[in-house]
Design a protein around this motif. Structure first.
Motif, PDB file in Angstrom:
ATOM      1  N   PRO A   1      38.889   1.950 111.446  1.00  0.00           N
ATOM      2  CA  PRO A   1      38.172   1.121 112.420  1.00  0.00           C
ATOM      3  C   PRO A   1      36.981   1.793 113.095  1.00  0.00           C
ATOM      4  CG  PRO A   1      40.222   1.921 113.353  1.00  0.00           C
ATOM      5  CD  PRO A   1      40.231   2.321 111.914  1.00  0.00           C
ATOM      6  N   VAL A   2      37.006   3.098 113.296  1.00  0.00           N
ATOM      7  CA  VAL A   2      35.975   3.765 114.102  1.00  0.00           C
ATOM      8  C   VAL A   2      34.788   4.219 113.257  1.00  0.00           C
ATOM      9  CG1 VAL A   2      35.485   5.660 115.683  1.00  0.00           C
ATOM     10  CG2 VAL A   2      37.710   4.514 115.765  1.00  0.00           C
ATOM     11  N   LEU A   3      35.035   4.885 112.137  1.00  0.00           N
ATOM     12  CA  LEU A   3      33.958   5.447 111.313  1.00  0.00           C
ATOM     13  C   LEU A   3      33.675   4.642 110.056  1.00  0.00           C
ATOM     14  CD1 LEU A   3      34.814   9.264 111.558  1.00  0.00           C
ATOM     15  CD2 LEU A   3      33.239   7.924 112.951  1.00  0.00           C
ATOM     16  N   GLY A   4      34.624   3.828 109.610  1.00  0.00           N
ATOM     17  CA  GLY A   4      34.418   3.043 108.400  1.00  0.00           C
ATOM     18  C   GLY A   4      34.569   3.874 107.143  1.00  0.00           C
ATOM     19  N   VAL A   5      34.290   3.240 105.999  1.00  0.00           N
ATOM     20  CA  VAL A   5      34.423   3.914 104.701  1.00  0.00           C
ATOM     21  C   VAL A   5      33.104   4.508 104.233  1.00  0.00           C
ATOM     22  CG1 VAL A   5      36.360   2.448 104.011  1.00  0.00           C
ATOM     23  CG2 VAL A   5      34.017   1.753 103.434  1.00  0.00           C
ATOM     24  N   GLY A   6      32.055   4.390 105.062  1.00  0.00           N
ATOM     25  CA  GLY A   6      30.763   4.945 104.691  1.00  0.00           C
ATOM     26  C   GLY A   6      29.801   3.864 104.237  1.00  0.00           C
ATOM     27  N   PHE A   7      28.561   3.957 104.710  1.00  0.00           N
ATOM     28  CA  PHE A   7      27.552   2.961 104.347  1.00  0.00           C
ATOM     29  C   PHE A   7      27.377   2.917 102.825  1.00  0.00           C
ATOM     30  CE2 PHE A   7      23.035   1.817 103.589  1.00  0.00           C
ATOM     31  CZ  PHE A   7      23.064   0.546 104.131  1.00  0.00           C
ATOM     32  N   GLY A   8      27.498   1.724 102.254  1.00  0.00           N
ATOM     33  CA  GLY A   8      27.354   1.551 100.811  1.00  0.00           C
ATOM     34  C   GLY A   8      28.630   1.753 100.025  1.00  0.00           C
ATOM     35  N   ASN A   9      29.732   2.038 100.711  1.00  0.00           N
ATOM     36  CA  ASN A   9      30.986   2.339 100.014  1.00  0.00           C
ATOM     37  C   ASN A   9      31.977   1.180 100.023  1.00  0.00           C
ATOM     38  OD1 ASN A   9      30.784   4.882  98.872  1.00  0.00           O
ATOM     39  ND2 ASN A   9      31.276   5.942 100.791  1.00  0.00           N
ATOM     40  N   HIS A  10      31.528  -0.020 100.386  1.00  0.00           N
ATOM     41  CA  HIS A  10      32.473  -1.139 100.457  1.00  0.00           C
ATOM     42  C   HIS A  10      33.108  -1.418  99.101  1.00  0.00           C
ATOM     43  CE1 HIS A  10      34.017  -5.236 100.816  1.00  0.00           C
ATOM     44  NE2 HIS A  10      33.950  -5.121 102.123  1.00  0.00           N
ATOM     45  N   LYS A  11      32.319  -1.438  98.048  1.00  0.00           N
ATOM     46  CA  LYS A  11      32.847  -1.812  96.733  1.00  0.00           C
ATOM     47  C   LYS A  11      33.924  -0.852  96.235  1.00  0.00           C
ATOM     48  CE  LYS A  11      31.541  -3.444  92.176  1.00  0.00           C
ATOM     49  NZ  LYS A  11      30.438  -3.932  91.323  1.00  0.00           N
ATOM     50  N   PRO A  12      33.668   0.470  96.180  1.00  0.00           N
ATOM     51  CA  PRO A  12      34.751   1.347  95.704  1.00  0.00           C
ATOM     52  C   PRO A  12      35.979   1.303  96.587  1.00  0.00           C
ATOM     53  CG  PRO A  12      32.904   2.633  96.584  1.00  0.00           C
ATOM     54  CD  PRO A  12      32.434   1.223  96.447  1.00  0.00           C
TER      55      PRO A  12
ATOM     56  N   GLY B   1      38.090  -7.078 103.502  1.00  0.00           N
ATOM     57  CA  GLY B   1      37.242  -6.443 104.500  1.00  0.00           C
ATOM     58  C   GLY B   1      38.017  -6.108 105.764  1.00  0.00           C
ATOM     59  N   TRP B   2      38.857  -7.045 106.215  1.00  0.00           N
ATOM     60  CA  TRP B   2      39.682  -6.795 107.397  1.00  0.00           C
ATOM     61  C   TRP B   2      40.666  -5.655 107.141  1.00  0.00           C
ATOM     62  CZ3 TRP B   2      38.570  -7.725 112.036  1.00  0.00           C
ATOM     63  CH2 TRP B   2      37.901  -8.890 112.422  1.00  0.00           C
ATOM     64  N   ARG B   3      41.148  -5.559 105.930  1.00  0.00           N
ATOM     65  CA  ARG B   3      42.072  -4.463 105.586  1.00  0.00           C
ATOM     66  C   ARG B   3      41.364  -3.115 105.726  1.00  0.00           C
ATOM     67  NH1 ARG B   3      46.207  -4.019 100.511  1.00  0.00           N
ATOM     68  NH2 ARG B   3      46.450  -1.739 100.497  1.00  0.00           N
ATOM     69  N   LEU B   4      40.134  -3.038 105.246  1.00  0.00           N
ATOM     70  CA  LEU B   4      39.365  -1.789 105.367  1.00  0.00           C
ATOM     71  C   LEU B   4      39.097  -1.459 106.832  1.00  0.00           C
ATOM     72  CD1 LEU B   4      36.756  -2.207 102.471  1.00  0.00           C
ATOM     73  CD2 LEU B   4      38.957  -1.016 102.431  1.00  0.00           C
ATOM     74  N   VAL B   5      38.799  -2.491 107.634  1.00  0.00           N
ATOM     75  CA  VAL B   5      38.548  -2.285 109.062  1.00  0.00           C
ATOM     76  C   VAL B   5      39.787  -1.722 109.747  1.00  0.00           C
ATOM     77  CG1 VAL B   5      38.177  -3.492 111.244  1.00  0.00           C
ATOM     78  CG2 VAL B   5      36.704  -3.978 109.291  1.00  0.00           C
ATOM     79  N   LYS B   6      40.953  -2.270 109.445  1.00  0.00           N
ATOM     80  CA  LYS B   6      42.189  -1.810 110.075  1.00  0.00           C
ATOM     81  C   LYS B   6      42.519  -0.370 109.684  1.00  0.00           C
ATOM     82  CE  LYS B   6      44.152  -6.470 110.302  1.00  0.00           C
ATOM     83  NZ  LYS B   6      45.186  -7.393 109.734  1.00  0.00           N
ATOM     84  N   GLU B   7      42.183  -0.001 108.450  1.00  0.00           N
ATOM     85  CA  GLU B   7      42.489   1.348 107.988  1.00  0.00           C
ATOM     86  C   GLU B   7      41.513   2.389 108.549  1.00  0.00           C
ATOM     87  OE1 GLU B   7      42.455   1.040 103.763  1.00  0.00           O
ATOM     88  OE2 GLU B   7      44.416   0.044 103.638  1.00  0.00           O
TER      89      GLU B   7
ATOM     90  N   ALA C   1      33.346  -2.617 108.298  1.00  0.00           N
ATOM     91  CA  ALA C   1      34.121  -1.938 107.255  1.00  0.00           C
ATOM     92  C   ALA C   1      33.396  -0.691 106.747  1.00  0.00           C
ATOM     93  CB  ALA C   1      34.389  -2.894 106.097  1.00  0.00           C
ATOM     94  N   GLU C   2      32.076  -0.769 106.618  1.00  0.00           N
ATOM     95  CA  GLU C   2      31.321   0.357 106.058  1.00  0.00           C
ATOM     96  C   GLU C   2      30.969   1.419 107.091  1.00  0.00           C
ATOM     97  OE1 GLU C   2      29.043  -1.331 102.114  1.00  0.00           O
ATOM     98  OE2 GLU C   2      27.866  -0.979 103.926  1.00  0.00           O
ATOM     99  N   THR C   3      30.502   1.004 108.255  1.00  0.00           N
ATOM    100  CA  THR C   3      29.991   1.973 109.241  1.00  0.00           C
ATOM    101  C   THR C   3      30.854   2.064 110.488  1.00  0.00           C
ATOM    102  OG1 THR C   3      28.502   0.288 110.172  1.00  0.00           O
ATOM    103  CG2 THR C   3      27.615   1.697 108.439  1.00  0.00           C
ATOM    104  N   GLY C   4      31.980   1.383 110.518  1.00  0.00           N
ATOM    105  CA  GLY C   4      32.912   1.498 111.611  1.00  0.00           C
ATOM    106  C   GLY C   4      32.434   0.825 112.889  1.00  0.00           C
ATOM    107  N   LEU C   5      33.184   1.039 113.946  1.00  0.00           N
ATOM    108  CA  LEU C   5      32.868   0.433 115.229  1.00  0.00           C
ATOM    109  C   LEU C   5      31.535   0.951 115.773  1.00  0.00           C
ATOM    110  CD1 LEU C   5      33.944  -1.488 117.398  1.00  0.00           C
ATOM    111  CD2 LEU C   5      35.064   0.473 118.474  1.00  0.00           C
ATOM    112  N   VAL C   6      31.224   2.207 115.482  1.00  0.00           N
ATOM    113  CA  VAL C   6      29.951   2.782 115.933  1.00  0.00           C
ATOM    114  C   VAL C   6      28.784   2.026 115.304  1.00  0.00           C
ATOM    115  CG1 VAL C   6      28.508   4.853 115.983  1.00  0.00           C
ATOM    116  CG2 VAL C   6      31.000   5.055 116.231  1.00  0.00           C
TER     117      VAL C   6
END
Length: 429
Positions: free
Chosen positions: A290-301, A282-288, A329-334
């Motif tokens: 940080p602002v917008l995230g990978v998208g709501f519901g996209n943590h698993k892929p 999860g921290w790895r995804l946040v670092k990559e 991780a999903e929705t970013g800092l926002v």
């Protein structure tokens, strides 16, 4: 409208112990009724509740658009699964309850449904704990009973993880923690003896759920919430008796071999085990992103994509096992800021009503505390039934009239009638 609200809230209360799909239907209708009230300009919310509702809508809107932004920026390669994306509706569930609750809440009916429902399913969970269920449900129901076959004991003395009618040990135990706060608030309020006795029986049933489900975090959270309620809401003999019961339950857990083994693995799981791995990804995804995230519901892929380097499994990749880390991780800092705003505004509104003497607000606050303790090691919104159960009680905590739960039936009916008349006059005006 009042009849419709009563039906929706009653169905939601039954769905808490019966099935997730029942709650989903109830929340969809509740949102629809809220929109009708707003369109007819009959939605009268107090300023602090209005602020909470608006923040919730802002968070839901960001969750809706975040996958699109993730696709546009290359943070995601595909749209999230419909089951995860549909959980945006869960985000506004508490606001929907608070909105339709302005029409009127059937407090005594909901209290009876919750007490009766939890006493029944806790008894069912106790039987599931000792007896292996070999019943095959009809295929139409699409029920998976495999989670009831998990043996946490020994081959000679098996002890199975209870799941109630939800047939899932975590859904069962976490929903029990959500319901624990309201039961404790009724138990602590001086009032009708039989009603407090019923609340006490419900508290025992709710603590029995995580015990029979071998849910470590849930049972610990339940004990913490009980002790907190005793210290804040009780005095004299009731506090001493309650603390003695809590200590007795802790001793029972410590003397149960299956639980001792389960607790022994807790530290290993937290420090260097599966949860550590999930959080590190999860921290790895946040670092990559940080602002917008990978998208709501996209943590698993997104997490599975790191599998060659991290060794994350399909099951662990579902979330980061922490509310705030998963949301970031999903929705970013926002999204993280919006989520924090929602919970801060909710806490402020509940505290004000608790100080004014609202039983529902007191119960919702205790439920709120339990939610955030559990959220340190679980991403509770992943299980829709659990999130909707917490949201149900939070929304009720923002409604008026829960004082009837601590008074005799005749004054309660009179107060309820007066409330209905007052609402009718305001609507007419």
């Amino acid at each position: 409208m009042r009849r419709a609200v009563t039906i929706v809230l009653a169905v939601w209360a039954v769905g808490i112990v019966l099935a997730e799909v029942v709650q989903q239907v109830a929340v969809a209708v509740a949102v629809l009724l809220s929109l009708v009230l707003a369109f007819r300009k009959e939605l009268r919310l107090e300023p602090d509740v209005r602020a909470y509702v608006r923040a919730t809508l802002a968070l839901a809107a960001w969750q809706l658009v975040s996958p699109l932004l993730a696709l546009a920026t290359g943070a995601a390669e595909r749209w999230p699964r419909s089951s995860r994306y549909g959980q945006v509706l869960d985000t506004v569930a508490g606001a929907a309850v608070a909105s339709i609750g302005t029409v009127g809440v059937p407090w005594l009916l909901l209290g009876g449904l919750m007490a009766g429902g939890w006493l029944l399913v806790s008894a069912l969970g106790l039987s599931q704990h000792f007896i292996l269920w070999t019943w095959e449900p009809p295929a139409l129901l699409k029920l998976n009973l495999s989670r009831l076959h998990e043996n946490f004991g020994t081959p000679e003395k098996p002890r199975y993880a209870a799941g109630g009618l939800l047939f899932h040990r975590l859904r069962f135990s976490h929903s029990a923690i959500a319901s624990l706060g309201p039961a404790l608030s009724v138990l602590a309020r001086r009032g009708i003896t039989w009603r407090r006795a019923l609340a006490g029986a419900m508290v025992c049933a709710l603590l029995l759920a995580p015990f029979t489900a071998f849910a470590r975090a849930a049972l610990l959270t339940g004990l913490i919430v009980c002790v907190l309620a005793l210290l804040l809401l009780s005095r004299g003999t009731p506090r001493k008796v309650g603390l003695a019961v809590a200590v007795a339950l802790a001793c029972l857990v410590a003397m149960t071999p299956a639980w001792l083994e389960r607790l022994g693995k807790a530290a290993e799981n937290l420090f260097g085990g599966e949860r550590t791995l999930a959080m590190s990804v999860g921290w790895r995804l946040v670092k990559e992103h940080p602002v917008l995230g990978v998208g709501f519901g996209n943590h698993k892929p997104a997490a599975v994509a790191t599998q060659p380097e991290t060794g994350i499994t399909e099951l662990l990749a579902t979330d980061s096992h922490n509310l705030w880390l998963t949301a970031w991780a999903e929705t970013g800092l926002v999204g993280l800021v919006l989520l924090a705003t929602v919970h801060l505004l909710l806490a402020r509104a509940l505290v004000r009503r608790h100080r004014a003497g609202s039983l529902a607000a007191t119960g919702a606050l205790l439920s709120f505390v339990g939610f955030h303790i559990l959220s340190m090691v679980h991403y509770l919104p992943y299980h829709t039934s659990v999130h909707l159960t917490f949201a149900f009680f939070w929304g009720l905590g923002l409604c008026q009239g829960s004082e009837v739960l601590g008074t005799s039936l005749r004054p309660a009916l009179r107060a309820s009638t007066d409330s209905h008349s007052s609402s009718a006059v305001k609507t007419s005006a």
